[in-house]
Design a protein around this motif. Structure first.
Motif, PDB file in Angstrom:
ATOM      1  N   SER A 286      -9.981   8.187  -2.252  1.00  0.00           N
ATOM      2  CA  SER A 286     -10.144   6.732  -2.299  1.00  0.00           C
ATOM      3  C   SER A 286     -11.603   6.309  -2.407  1.00  0.00           C
ATOM      4  O   SER A 286     -11.914   5.281  -3.015  1.00  0.00           O
ATOM      5  N   ARG A 294      -9.055   0.810  -6.827  1.00  0.00           N
ATOM      6  CA  ARG A 294      -8.510   0.704  -5.467  1.00  0.00           C
ATOM      7  C   ARG A 294      -7.456  -0.391  -5.382  1.00  0.00           C
ATOM      8  O   ARG A 294      -6.420  -0.223  -4.741  1.00  0.00           O
ATOM      9  N   GLN A 295      -7.726  -1.515  -6.043  1.00  0.00           N
ATOM     10  CA  GLN A 295      -6.749  -2.598  -6.061  1.00  0.00           C
ATOM     11  C   GLN A 295      -5.465  -2.164  -6.748  1.00  0.00           C
ATOM     12  O   GLN A 295      -4.354  -2.440  -6.256  1.00  0.00           O
ATOM     13  N   ARG A 298      -3.465   0.185  -4.468  1.00  0.00           N
ATOM     14  CA  ARG A 298      -2.736  -0.521  -3.412  1.00  0.00           C
ATOM     15  C   ARG A 298      -1.473  -1.180  -3.958  1.00  0.00           C
ATOM     16  O   ARG A 298      -0.422  -1.180  -3.306  1.00  0.00           O
TER      17      ARG A 298
END
Length: 309
Positions: A286, A294-295, A298
């Motif tokens: 990560s 990262r968005q 998620r």
């Protein structure tokens, strides 16, 4: 100009290119070029040389640094400067083809510049101009292909232009969607043939992208499953060759989620896909992902179809 003036101008071009490289490396500069955009100065002098002296190496110098600097402008968050640079380059190449006759390498350079401009236009949501550029690039590559004896580089660029145009059309009208499907249907066998001739990880990614696009362009679940499974196989090959990037891993998770969403995917296969997702997640670092990745990560792992019941 005299030959001395022309040589001085060529030296200025190379000096400004060197200043640009030093500037990008973060070295302190005293030259006024730091203020005046050294790469832009180099491009204008190089373009001037093509008009007033016009030797083959003048053309090559201008076309090379203009294309390279347009890429730099785009990567450095200056899309309008990149488009302006490509506007001039495209106009120059069109004029050269009109006055000096058609050559496959010039046509290829023109099409490649159009594709670059189209990509930047799409990034700033100027979809009509991006679509127009991709259409023209496809026409030029098809024309150039007839002069180049089926050159592999032509075929890669042609298939890439077709896929990129399809991405712009896929969410449009019913007619646009039909056109997108036809473009993808053309690109898939091109990539398959190129892979058979000379397999590379880049071609494998392009083929996987084409299959993923086709899965969004059709409605039949069995056919969607076929194309998604082709993507899955491509990522397995990249994994086995230790060539997976973080972007590949995110794309693979997306494909496995799409497979689990299909009603034709049985419970046992769903669990197999979830096991694969777990392994992919264990490989993702990560702290190496950028903000957008990262968005996306998620959002992917929060998808209902990727949560064990």
């Amino acid at each position: 100009p005299t030959e001395f003036v022309a040589r001085a101008a060529a030296a200025r071009v190379r000096m400004e290119c060197m200043v640009q490289r030093l500037y990008e490396e973060g070295r302190p500069l005293n030259s006024k070029s730091e203020i005046n955009d050294p790469a832009g100065v180099a491009i204008q002098w190089a373009h001037w040389l093509t008009r007033v002296r016009g030797k083959p190496n003048d053309y090559q110098l201008y076309e090379t640094i203009a294309a390279e600097q347009a890429d730099r402008y785009a990567k450095n968050g200056k899309p309008h400067r990149a488009i302006s640079t490509l506007d001039q380059l495209i106009g120059h190449l069109e004029t050269r083809l009109q006055t000096d006759g058609e050559r496959s390498d010039w046509i290829q350079s023109l099409a490649y510049a159009r594709m670059n401009r189209a990509g930047i236009q799409a990034q700033i949501d100027n979809f009509p101009d991006a679509t127009s550029d991709y259409r023209l690039a496809i026409q030029e590559l098809e024309r150039g292909w007839t002069l180049a004896d089926s050159d592999a580089f032509f075929r890669v660029n042609l298939a890439t232009a077709e896929i990129n145009l399809a991405k712009l059309l896929i969410c449009g009208s019913e007619e646009d969607r039909r056109t997108a499907k036809e473009l993808i249907e053309r690109s898939i066998p091109t990539y398959q043939t190129l892979l058979a001739e000379s397999p590379t990880e880049d071609l494998l990614r392009r083929l996987a992208d084409s299959h993923a696009m086709m899965a969004t362009a059709i409605d039949d679940e069995e056919q969607i499953r076929h194309h998604l499974l082709q993507c899955d196989v491509a990522f397995q090959v990249l994994r086995d060759q230790d060539r997976l990037t973080d972007e590949d891993r995110l794309d693979w998770i997306k494909i496995l989620g799409d497979l689990n969403r299909l009603s034709v995917t049985g419970p046992k296969m769903i669990q197999t896909h979830l096991d694969t997702v777990d392994r992919i997640r264990n490989q993702l670092q990560s702290d190496s992902l950028d903000a957008s990745q990262r968005q996306r990560y998620r959002e992917l792992i929060g998808d209902d179809v990727l949560i064990r019941k």
